[in-house]
Design an enzyme around this catalytic site. Structure first.
Site, PDB file in Angstrom:
ATOM      1  N   CYS A 136       0.838  -1.203   0.000  1.00 22.37           N
ATOM      2  CA  CYS A 136       0.000   0.000   0.000  1.00 22.37           C
ATOM      3  C   CYS A 136       0.876   1.256   0.000  1.00 22.37           C
ATOM      4  O   CYS A 136       1.522   1.548  -0.992  1.00 22.37           O
ATOM      5  CB  CYS A 136      -0.999  -0.030   1.162  1.00 22.37           C
ATOM      6  SG  CYS A 136      -2.343   1.182   0.975  1.00 22.37           S
ATOM      7  N   HIS A 139      -3.756  -5.380   0.627  1.00 22.93           N
ATOM      8  CA  HIS A 139      -3.313  -5.691   1.983  1.00 22.93           C
ATOM      9  C   HIS A 139      -3.437  -7.179   2.290  1.00 22.93           C
ATOM     10  O   HIS A 139      -4.447  -7.630   2.846  1.00 22.93           O
ATOM     11  CB  HIS A 139      -4.146  -4.907   2.993  1.00 22.93           C
ATOM     12  CG  HIS A 139      -3.812  -3.458   3.071  1.00 22.93           C
ATOM     13  ND1 HIS A 139      -2.726  -2.972   3.775  1.00 22.93           N
ATOM     14  CD2 HIS A 139      -4.418  -2.375   2.521  1.00 22.93           C
ATOM     15  CE1 HIS A 139      -2.681  -1.653   3.670  1.00 22.93           C
ATOM     16  NE2 HIS A 139      -3.694  -1.271   2.914  1.00 22.93           N
ATOM     17  N   GLU A 153      -2.036  -8.635   4.635  1.00 24.15           N
ATOM     18  CA  GLU A 153      -1.959  -8.766   6.099  1.00 24.15           C
ATOM     19  C   GLU A 153      -3.270  -8.446   6.805  1.00 24.15           C
ATOM     20  O   GLU A 153      -3.436  -8.764   7.995  1.00 24.15           O
ATOM     21  CB  GLU A 153      -0.837  -7.865   6.643  1.00 24.15           C
ATOM     22  CG  GLU A 153      -1.176  -6.390   6.808  1.00 24.15           C
ATOM     23  CD  GLU A 153      -1.195  -5.574   5.516  1.00 24.15           C
ATOM     24  OE1 GLU A 153      -1.208  -4.331   5.615  1.00 24.15           O
ATOM     25  OE2 GLU A 153      -1.183  -6.166   4.411  1.00 24.15           O
TER      26      GLU A 153
END
Length: 235
Positions: free
Chosen positions: A96, A182, A184
Site C-alpha cells: 500500500c 493488503h 496482512e
C-alpha cells in the site's frame, strides 16, 4: 532470514488493543507460514530504524494513512532509505503506502487516484508469472487507498492490474516486490477501518464496499508469494 519490518503508521487508538500495529499484522501473516525467520519491527514513522542495514537480510515497508509522495520529513527520510537499500541490493517488499513509496523513490510516480477511494475486496488480473507466483489465476485482496502508483520505476514489471488500479503490483526481479492491496489485513480489521472512512464515499459505493467484505480474499496466497520472493532473492 532476518527481516526488518518498517512500520509507517500508528493505528487509531480504539483499534490498537485488538489489532496492535501493521508491523504485528505482518509478523502474524508470516508466522502462520512457519518460516524460520527473525522479524523485528521498527516504527519509522517515529524515526526508529535498524542500527545498521547489514544486520538484516530483507526489508518490508507497511501501509500508512499518509501520502508516500509527501514532503513530510519522516516520509522523505524513508524514501531516501529505500533508495539506499536498493543501491545496496537489499530485497524489499512494499505494501500500500510502501508500494507507492517504493515506486516514487525508485524513479516512478505516485499520486491521488482519479477514481477516489478504493475499499473492500477487489479482484486483479495477474499479468506475469515470475517464479515466486503459484499460478496465473486472478487475485482478490482487501484494499483501502486513495493514492496509486501512476508510473512504474525503470526495470519494474507490472504484476497485478484492474480498471480501478492499473499498477496494483509490480516487481523488479530479485530486488523489489510492491503490492497495493493488503495481504496482512483481516476482514474484521478492514471493516473497522472502513467505519472511519465510509462518510468519504457516496452511499451507493459504501454499500458495495460493505457487501464486498463477504467475498473471499487471498491474503494468505499473496503472503506465500512474499515469502517465496524473499527466500528466492536471498538464495
Amino acid at each position: 532470514m532476518r527481516l526488518a519490518i518498517l512500520d509507517a503508521d500508528i493505528l487509531r487508538e480504539a483499534l490498537q488493543p485488538k489489532y496492535h500495529s501493521y508491523g504485528r499484522m505482518f509478523e502474524a501473516l508470516f508466522e502462520r507460514q512457519q518460516p524460520d525467520w527473525e522479524m523485528t519491527i521498527f516504527k519509522v514513522i517515529d524515526g526508529y530504524y535498524p542500527p545498521s542495514m547489514d544486520q538484516y537480510d530483507a526489508f518490508l515497508m507497511t501501509g500508512s494513512q499518509y501520502d508516500a509522495f509527501s514532503d513530510e520529513p519522516w516520509v522523505r527520510r524513508l524514501r531516501e532509505y529505500a533508495q539506499t537499500l536498493f543501491q545496496a541490493g537489499r530485497p524489499m517488499i512494499g505494501i500500500c503506502f510502501g508500494h507507492q513509496l517504493l515506486a516514487h523513490a525508485l524513479g516512478g510516480e505516485a499520486g491521488r487516484a482519479g477514481g477516489g477511494w478504493g475499499m473492500g475486496v477487489m479482484s486483479y488480473s495477474l499479468l506475469a508469472t515470475p517464479s515466486f507466483v503459484d499460478d496465473a489465476a486472478p487475485v482478490s485482496l482487501i484494499v483501502s487507498h486513495r493514492d496509486q502508483v501512476t508510473r512504474l520505476p525503470p526495470e519494474a514489471e507490472r504484476l497485478l492490474s484492474n480498471d480501478f488500479c492499473p499498477n496494483a503490483a509490480f516487481y523488479i526481479s530479485g530486488r523489489v516486490l510492491a503490492i497495493q492491496g493488503h495481504p496482512e489485513f483481516s476482514v474484521d480489521y478492514a471493516r473497522a477501518l472502513f467505519e472511519y472512512r465510509k462518510d468519504e464515499l457516496p452511499p451507493k459505493l459504501a454499500a458495495e464496499v460493505r457487501q464486498s467484505f463477504s467475498l473471499p480474499h487471498q491474503g494468505e496466497r499473496v503472503g506465500r508469494w512474499m515469502r517465496r520472493f524473499l527466500e528466492q532473492a536471498l538464495a
